[in-house]
Design an enzyme around this catalytic site. Structure first.
Site, mmCIF file in Angstrom:
data_model
loop_
_atom_site.group_PDB
_atom_site.id
_atom_site.type_symbol
_atom_site.label_atom_id
_atom_site.label_comp_id
_atom_site.label_asym_id
_atom_site.label_seq_id
_atom_site.Cartn_x
_atom_site.Cartn_y
_atom_site.Cartn_z
ATOM 1 N N CYS A 91 0.695 -1.089 -0.068
ATOM 2 C CA CYS A 91 0.081 -0.104 -0.195
ATOM 3 C C CYS A 91 0.815 1.360 -0.012
ATOM 4 O O CYS A 91 0.266 2.256 -0.315
ATOM 5 C CB CYS A 91 -0.742 -0.006 1.255
ATOM 6 S SG CYS A 91 -2.054 -1.242 1.411
ATOM 7 N N HIS A 359 -8.932 3.514 -2.304
ATOM 8 C CA HIS A 359 -7.707 3.113 -2.066
ATOM 9 C C HIS A 359 -7.060 2.252 -3.239
ATOM 10 O O HIS A 359 -6.947 1.132 -3.163
ATOM 11 C CB HIS A 359 -7.683 2.372 -0.780
ATOM 12 C CG HIS A 359 -6.291 1.781 -0.337
ATOM 13 N ND1 HIS A 359 -5.014 2.431 -0.699
ATOM 14 C CD2 HIS A 359 -5.863 0.851 0.539
ATOM 15 C CE1 HIS A 359 -3.880 1.763 -0.099
ATOM 16 N NE2 HIS A 359 -4.374 0.973 0.707
ATOM 17 N N CYS A 389 -0.288 2.697 6.714
ATOM 18 C CA CYS A 389 0.011 1.332 7.167
ATOM 19 C C CYS A 389 0.291 0.225 5.859
ATOM 20 O O CYS A 389 -0.026 0.716 4.820
ATOM 21 C CB CYS A 389 -1.070 0.705 7.919
ATOM 22 S SG CYS A 389 -2.541 0.361 6.761
#
Length: 403
Positions: A91, A359, A389
């Site tokens: 991510c 996202h 994160c």
């Protein structure tokens, strides 16, 4: 050490990550080359003007496989002498691309870079590239692997966040995103995605759900309860790692977790000489970058230790920050960040976050850096931090300061 500056930042709108999403027809190389072209055109980047294109994406398979960065360069209008480097920090891939570019500039390895990332989640299924930490029992069992949704619920259980806490944050994210879109706060950076005929496919984020409230979220079933409690059950794995917990409280669902979307983003990073040579004015300097590893079971608490690290390394403090972008992978991630540093929620994700906007894994880190910069300028503030994160237990952060 040479200063690294942000000269520009662009992104596509985020399209729903489904077959009926507006961007489903657009491949990852095409989304990528689109934002590369936008940076080129907006900044007059002719010839071999940047050292490299550093490009992140989390699922490096199929059209997102190989060296996607180089494919994107060749598919764009950039000079073919510009190489490309593909990276993967899940991510945080887009943020890591920007941080790596900044540190290359700082170290004198070239005057300028384009950095960012892409994820076409409607076309390339998350996890389809395989991951030993998840599928190899000899590794997964040793490290008490659980899916990210279970990790988010572990955070909620460990730090005392309720379903209402998570839903309230989700409603706030939706409300803020609605205001931001209605006021055109994203317009400076969004580049419309067009088809081969020049017709607009998408020019604004399509994932947000205006009007979301506590009542509508209250009817949603916890998304990770069944996988947690079914035999043999990931809850049992989690409780082996955290035996002080009586049970895992499953509070996350589709409405308080990040949305699956398609999107790309790019940031132009360079030194002072680059700007002077091309008549460009820097918008911000990259003050500090950081990354960290942590417990892979709870996995998603990275924004807390990486913030502690970046503040220590930079000589700054959380109180020095005017604004924060904390990726809303799950509501508990942001709740834990705010709890750990006693941060005013009015300073965090002021234009909504990934719960409302989506996202696109490999692009999100670059997107939130650009969003942070735009908002610092809009509010006439000076300094802010973006953090995410990261899967398998990592965290990443970037501090930028307007100039």
């Amino acid at each position: 050490m040479t200063e690294a500056y942000i000269y520009d930042a662009v992104r596509t709108p985020r399209g729903k990550g489904r077959k009926d999403g507006s961007l489903h027809e657009v491949s990852a190389p095409k989304l990528s080359s689109g934002v590369l072209n936008a940076l080129k055109d907006r900044n007059g980047l002719e010839g071999h003007v940047v050292e490299d294109v550093i490009w992140g994406n989390a699922t490096q398979a199929f059209e997102q496989g190989g060296c996607l960065a180089r494919t994107a360069v060749l598919d764009s209008d950039l000079d073919q002498r510009i190489p490309g480097l593909s990276i993967n920090r899940f991510c945080a891939s887009g943020m890591e691309a920007v941080n790596l570019a900044a540190n290359q500039v700082r170290g004198g390895a070239g005057h300028a870079y384009i950095a960012g990332g892409v994820e076409c989640m409607s076309r390339v299924t998350m996890g389809s590239d395989g991951a030993a930490i998840a599928v190899d029992p000899s590794i997964a069992m040793e490290h008490y692997f659980v899916p990210q949704g279970i990790s988010a619920d572990i955070i909620a259980t460990e730090y005392g966040f309720s379903r209402d806490d998570a839903d309230e944050l989700a409603v706030r994210s939706q409300n803020r995103a609605e205001v931001a879109m209605n006021e055109g706060r994203f317009d400076k950076s969004i580049v419309a995605v067009k088809d081969i005929n020049g017709l607009t496919i998408l020019d604004r984020d399509e994932y947000p759900r205006p009007g979301t409230d506590m009542q509508s979220l209250g009817g949603l079933k916890p998304a990770f309860k069944d996988m947690g409690e079914a035999m043999p059950g990931f809850d049992k794995v989690a409780l082996m790692k955290y035996p002080h917990l009586e049970r895992i409280n499953h509070i996350h669902h589709a409405g308080n977790s990040s949305g699956i979307v398609d999107g790309a983003a790019a940031v132009l990073v360079g030194n002072k000489e680059f700007g002077e040579a091309h008549g460009l004015k820097p918008r911000a300097r990259i003050r500090a970058t950081s990354k960290i590893g942590l417990d892979p079971t709870i996995m998603l608490t990275g924004p807390v230790p990486v913030t502690e690290k970046i503040m220590k390394d930079s000589g700054l403090s959380v109180k020095d920050m005017d604004l924060f972008e904390v990726n809303e992978a799950f509501a508990s991630v942001v709740l834990r960040f705010q709890q750990a540093f006693d941060v005013d929620p009015d300073l965090v994700n002021v234009n909504g976050g990934s719960i409302a906007l989506g996202h696109p894994l490999g692009a999100t880190g670059a997107i939130i850096i650009g969003t942070l910069l735009d908002e610092l300028e809009r509010q006439d503030k000076e300094i802010g931090m973006a953090t995410l994160c990261v899967a398998s237990g990592m965290g990443a952060a970037t501090i930028i300061e307007r100039v």
